[in-house]
Design a protein around this motif. Structure first.
Motif, PDB file in Angstrom:
ATOM      1  N   GLU A 181       0.868  -1.181   0.000  1.00 55.47           N
ATOM      2  CA  GLU A 181       0.000   0.000   0.000  1.00 55.47           C
ATOM      3  C   GLU A 181       0.902   1.227   0.000  1.00 55.47           C
ATOM      4  O   GLU A 181       1.236   1.766   1.054  1.00 55.47           O
ATOM      5  N   LEU A 182       1.317   1.638  -1.194  1.00 53.54           N
ATOM      6  CA  LEU A 182       2.239   2.764  -1.318  1.00 53.54           C
ATOM      7  C   LEU A 182       1.508   4.087  -1.157  1.00 53.54           C
ATOM      8  O   LEU A 182       0.381   4.244  -1.632  1.00 53.54           O
ATOM      9  N   PRO A 183       2.168   5.065  -0.513  1.00 50.42           N
ATOM     10  CA  PRO A 183       1.545   6.393  -0.395  1.00 50.42           C
ATOM     11  C   PRO A 183       1.372   7.021  -1.775  1.00 50.42           C
ATOM     12  O   PRO A 183       2.251   6.915  -2.627  1.00 50.42           O
ATOM     13  N   GLY A 185      19.130  -7.302  -2.639  1.00 49.66           N
ATOM     14  CA  GLY A 185      20.121  -8.063  -1.892  1.00 49.66           C
ATOM     15  C   GLY A 185      19.548  -8.992  -0.848  1.00 49.66           C
ATOM     16  O   GLY A 185      20.275  -9.762  -0.238  1.00 49.66           O
ATOM     17  N   ARG A 186      18.241  -8.952  -0.631  1.00 50.42           N
ATOM     18  CA  ARG A 186      17.637  -9.711   0.470  1.00 50.42           C
ATOM     19  C   ARG A 186      16.790 -10.904   0.042  1.00 50.42           C
ATOM     20  O   ARG A 186      16.601 -11.825   0.814  1.00 50.42           O
ATOM     21  N   THR A 187      16.249 -10.832  -1.152  1.00 48.43           N
ATOM     22  CA  THR A 187      15.315 -11.882  -1.568  1.00 48.43           C
ATOM     23  C   THR A 187      15.288 -11.980  -3.085  1.00 48.43           C
ATOM     24  O   THR A 187      15.821 -11.118  -3.781  1.00 48.43           O
ATOM     25  N   ARG A 188      14.665 -13.030  -3.578  1.00 49.50           N
ATOM     26  CA  ARG A 188      14.534 -13.220  -5.029  1.00 49.50           C
ATOM     27  C   ARG A 188      13.091 -12.944  -5.437  1.00 49.50           C
ATOM     28  O   ARG A 188      12.176 -13.654  -5.033  1.00 49.50           O
ATOM     29  N   LEU A 189      12.932 -11.930  -6.241  1.00 50.08           N
ATOM     30  CA  LEU A 189      11.626 -11.547  -6.758  1.00 50.08           C
ATOM     31  C   LEU A 189      11.364 -12.348  -8.025  1.00 50.08           C
ATOM     32  O   LEU A 189      12.173 -12.347  -8.942  1.00 50.08           O
ATOM     33  N   LEU A 190      10.267 -13.081  -8.061  1.00 44.03           N
ATOM     34  CA  LEU A 190       9.908 -13.905  -9.216  1.00 44.03           C
ATOM     35  C   LEU A 190       9.252 -13.067 -10.306  1.00 44.03           C
ATOM     36  O   LEU A 190       9.538 -13.219 -11.491  1.00 44.03           O
ATOM     37  N   ASP A 191       8.360 -12.162  -9.905  1.00 47.85           N
ATOM     38  CA  ASP A 191       7.566 -11.390 -10.853  1.00 47.85           C
ATOM     39  C   ASP A 191       6.943 -10.235 -10.082  1.00 47.85           C
ATOM     40  O   ASP A 191       7.023 -10.177  -8.851  1.00 47.85           O
ATOM     41  N   ARG A 192       6.281  -9.340 -10.780  1.00 47.81           N
ATOM     42  CA  ARG A 192       5.577  -8.244 -10.127  1.00 47.81           C
ATOM     43  C   ARG A 192       4.530  -7.670 -11.064  1.00 47.81           C
ATOM     44  O   ARG A 192       4.592  -7.835 -12.269  1.00 47.81           O
ATOM     45  N   GLU A 193       3.578  -6.988 -10.454  1.00 48.67           N
ATOM     46  CA  GLU A 193       2.545  -6.280 -11.208  1.00 48.67           C
ATOM     47  C   GLU A 193       2.041  -5.144 -10.338  1.00 48.67           C
ATOM     48  O   GLU A 193       1.481  -5.386  -9.254  1.00 48.67           O
ATOM     49  N   LYS A 194       2.296  -3.939 -10.780  1.00 47.67           N
ATOM     50  CA  LYS A 194       1.904  -2.743 -10.034  1.00 47.67           C
ATOM     51  C   LYS A 194       2.428  -2.852  -8.606  1.00 47.67           C
ATOM     52  O   LYS A 194       3.635  -2.924  -8.400  1.00 47.67           O
ATOM     53  N   GLU A 195       1.556  -2.868  -7.617  1.00 50.17           N
ATOM     54  CA  GLU A 195       1.983  -2.889  -6.222  1.00 50.17           C
ATOM     55  C   GLU A 195       2.016  -4.299  -5.634  1.00 50.17           C
ATOM     56  O   GLU A 195       2.037  -4.470  -4.415  1.00 50.17           O
ATOM     57  N   THR A 196       2.030  -5.302  -6.496  1.00 52.51           N
ATOM     58  CA  THR A 196       2.094  -6.687  -6.057  1.00 52.51           C
ATOM     59  C   THR A 196       3.445  -7.270  -6.433  1.00 52.51           C
ATOM     60  O   THR A 196       3.839  -7.247  -7.600  1.00 52.51           O
ATOM     61  N   LEU A 197       4.143  -7.793  -5.429  1.00 51.01           N
ATOM     62  CA  LEU A 197       5.417  -8.471  -5.642  1.00 51.01           C
ATOM     63  C   LEU A 197       5.171  -9.963  -5.492  1.00 51.01           C
ATOM     64  O   LEU A 197       4.446 -10.398  -4.588  1.00 51.01           O
ATOM     65  N   ILE A 198       5.762 -10.765  -6.370  1.00 48.90           N
ATOM     66  CA  ILE A 198       5.502 -12.200  -6.388  1.00 48.90           C
ATOM     67  C   ILE A 198       6.806 -12.950  -6.166  1.00 48.90           C
ATOM     68  O   ILE A 198       7.812 -12.680  -6.823  1.00 48.90           O
ATOM     69  N   PHE A 199       6.747 -13.914  -5.247  1.00 50.62           N
ATOM     70  CA  PHE A 199       7.918 -14.692  -4.854  1.00 50.62           C
ATOM     71  C   PHE A 199       7.640 -16.182  -5.040  1.00 50.62           C
ATOM     72  O   PHE A 199       6.501 -16.631  -4.902  1.00 50.62           O
ATOM     73  N   ALA A 200       8.688 -16.959  -5.298  1.00 50.12           N
ATOM     74  CA  ALA A 200       8.535 -18.406  -5.492  1.00 50.12           C
ATOM     75  C   ALA A 200       8.320 -19.135  -4.169  1.00 50.12           C
ATOM     76  O   ALA A 200       7.738 -20.221  -4.161  1.00 50.12           O
ATOM     77  N   SER A 201       8.774 -18.570  -3.057  1.00 55.20           N
ATOM     78  CA  SER A 201       8.627 -19.254  -1.771  1.00 55.20           C
ATOM     79  C   SER A 201       8.135 -18.281  -0.702  1.00 55.20           C
ATOM     80  O   SER A 201       8.326 -17.059  -0.803  1.00 55.20           O
TER      81      SER A 201
END
Length: 172
Positions: free
Chosen positions: A12-14, A31-47
């Motif tokens: 929920e970005l300002p 540097g902290r995690t692996r991002l699989l995909d994204r769409e707008k304000e949704t970040l998608i991760f494999a785990s």
């Protein structure tokens, strides 16, 4: 084969800081995690672990977030008009549905009915309720419907001498 979930984090970005914040967050995640995909304000991760590793970045930037399990649909697939009411296409043009709102199945002949199975006729009847379908394992198709329409899909399958073989069905 059951559907494998992926893990989403909805931010929920300002409103007044959206573009700048988004770029900083994505950079902070690198540097902290692996991002699989994204769409707008949704970040998608494999785990779930990768998703959970993103939480300190959200806290650092004071960005409220919510978690959701998604189903990543295979390609190629056909999307039906109601898909966009429940699912979305990502930046990488990958289709996703919320795991708790979708049911995934195949049609199979129902033995012992005394009449031939008509999966093509069942599919035609199901089309008005489908979110998506895709080819799977040879000539078989896999179908996605809204979870609350699972019983309807079973009834249509039975009417045509078939049964719904569930690959994913949320807990009721």
């Amino acid at each position: 084969m059951p559907m494998t979930p992926v893990y989403a984090l909805h931010m929920e970005l300002p409103e007044d800081k959206r573009a700048g914040y988004y770029a900083q967050i994505v950079k902070g995640l690198a540097g902290r995690t692996r991002l699989l995909d994204r769409e707008k304000e949704t970040l998608i991760f494999a785990s779930a672990d990768d998703r959970d590793a993103a939480v300190p970045v959200m806290e650092q930037y004071k960005v409220p977030c919510e978690f959701e399990n998604l189903l990543r649909l295979p390609s190629p697939l056909r999307l039906y008009p109601e898909f966009s009411d429940y699912g979305f296409l990502s930046r990488l043009e990958q289709a996703y549905l919320p795991a708790e709102l979708a049911a995934i199945f195949r049609l199979a002949p129902e033995p012992g009915t005394g009449r031939p199975a008509e999966p093509r006729q069942a599919e035609l009847q199901l089309r008005e309720h489908l979110l998506a379908d895709w080819p799977d394992e040879g000539e078989e198709k896999t179908y996605a419907v809204q979870a609350h329409q699972a019983e309807l899909a079973e009834g249509i399958a039975r009417a045509y001498g078939c049964r719904a073989v569930w690959l994913h069905r949320p807990e009721e």
